[in-house]
Design a protein around this motif. Structure first.
Motif: not given
Length: 342
Positions: A217-228
């Motif tokens: 819903x909120x992530x920027x296109x092409x970006x990686x987010x660590x869900x730790x």
């Protein structure tokens, strides 16, 4: 009503993500080789592999958003090429079909196993970590990195794709024993616990599911987010396990070289004699030796990701493993080209 496809949705993370999406008013369709342990009547299940191009294309009919979780986890397969076939080529098939269908939003689920910095750096690894396939410690991580690179290339070409990297999810109802649960089960009840101490980032699987929705819903296109969750030494985890289970073993740290030698012998035996999963692999030991703390600051600041403390989930996992769930068959190492969840 937004129609969503979740590949690998019958897996451990999927069984929490799918109902979370349905609760948010999404019309959910799952593509997986196996039926879910607990099917939801409001969810449509399509049985099949992400390697089946026609089936994938048909499963995407009318879909607006895709959560791509399907993949082969673990560090061992009888045929090492299966990792590349499912994790990399399967990702290529799903992305290509999604672009053809004009999907409005795509989330690629990667893994923290590809996130590390070569020594001597001791800083926490963040979402901007970049490594090449040659840097990977084995076929599993190499296949996952190549899959992530395919995803990043699609995003760079204008496809609305976001990348999420869960760490090591734990929680109840891990029916097929994903690698984190298999690791915990290995130590449960053992009198002598031989271990290679390294940093492990555990996270409640429910927080991962919530984080995936936030990234979509909120992530920027092409970006990686660590869900730790929390980065904890394995020695500390073993002590917490002893308190939660009531089984106190003798902790015996293993030197690095001995761990590598033992893994080499165990994996050779598995490859050429038993053809069954070994208790340790060369790639697994290499990952452990390179492991470091992981930063979730970007997911917190940009997504509003707020994981809970991991100890309650650890206690639930231990209780589950000590109960009926511990007797389940571990299908992670099927010899087919199965598209299981990461």
């Amino acid at each position: 009503m937004t129609r969503v496809l979740v590949t690998g949705g019958s897996g451990f993370i999927g069984q929490y993500l799918v109902p979370a999406l349905a609760a948010r008013g999404r019309e959910v369709r799952v593509l997986d080789l196996r039926a879910p342990a607990r099917a939801k009547p409001e969810v449509t299940y399509v049985q099949g592999s992400v390697l089946d191009r026609e089936l994938v294309d048909d499963a995407l009919r009318g879909v607006e958003e895709v959560y791509h979780l399907a993949g082969l986890p673990g560090m061992w397969m009888p045929q090492k090429s299966d990792f590349h076939a499912v994790n990399c080529r399967g990702t290529e098939v799903v992305i290509a079909a999604a672009r053809k269908r004009g999907i409005t939003r795509f989330l690629h689920c990667s893994t923290e196993s590809i996130l590390f910095r070569p020594p001597p750096s001791e800083d926490a690894v963040g979402d901007d970590a970049t490594l090449s396939a040659d840097d990977m410690p084995g076929p599993y991580t190499r296949s996952k990195l190549l899959a992530e690179q395919l995803a990043a290339q699609a995003a760079a070409a204008g496809f609305p794709l976001v990348i999420a990297c869960p760490t090591m999810p734990i929680g109840p109802h891990d029916h097929y024993l994903t690698p984190p649960a298999a690791m915990l089960r290995h130590f449960l009840g053992r009198r002598f616990q031989f271990y290679l101490d390294f940093v492990v980032n555990l996270v409640d699987v429910r927080d991962v599911a919530a984080g995936l929705v936030l990234a979509m819903e909120r992530g920027q296109v092409g970006h990686r987010y660590i869900l730790g969750g929390e980065s904890i030494p394995l020695k500390t985890i073993l002590r917490l396990m002893a308190e939660a289970s009531g089984h106190r073993g003798v902790l015996l740290p293993v030197p690095r070289r001995l761990a590598q030698l033992a893994a080499t012998i165990l994996e050779f035996t598995a490859d050429h004699v038993t053809h069954r999963p070994p208790s340790a692999t060369i790639e697994g030991v290499r990952i452990a030796l390179r492991a470091t703390a992981l930063s979730i600051k970007k997911a917190q600041s940009e997504l509003g990701y707020t994981p809970q403390t991991v100890e309650p989930a650890l206690r639930e996992t231990i209780s589950d493993l000590l109960g009926a769930g511990a007797s389940g068959v571990n299908r992670r190492y099927s010899t087919r080209n199965d598209a299981f969840e990461t």
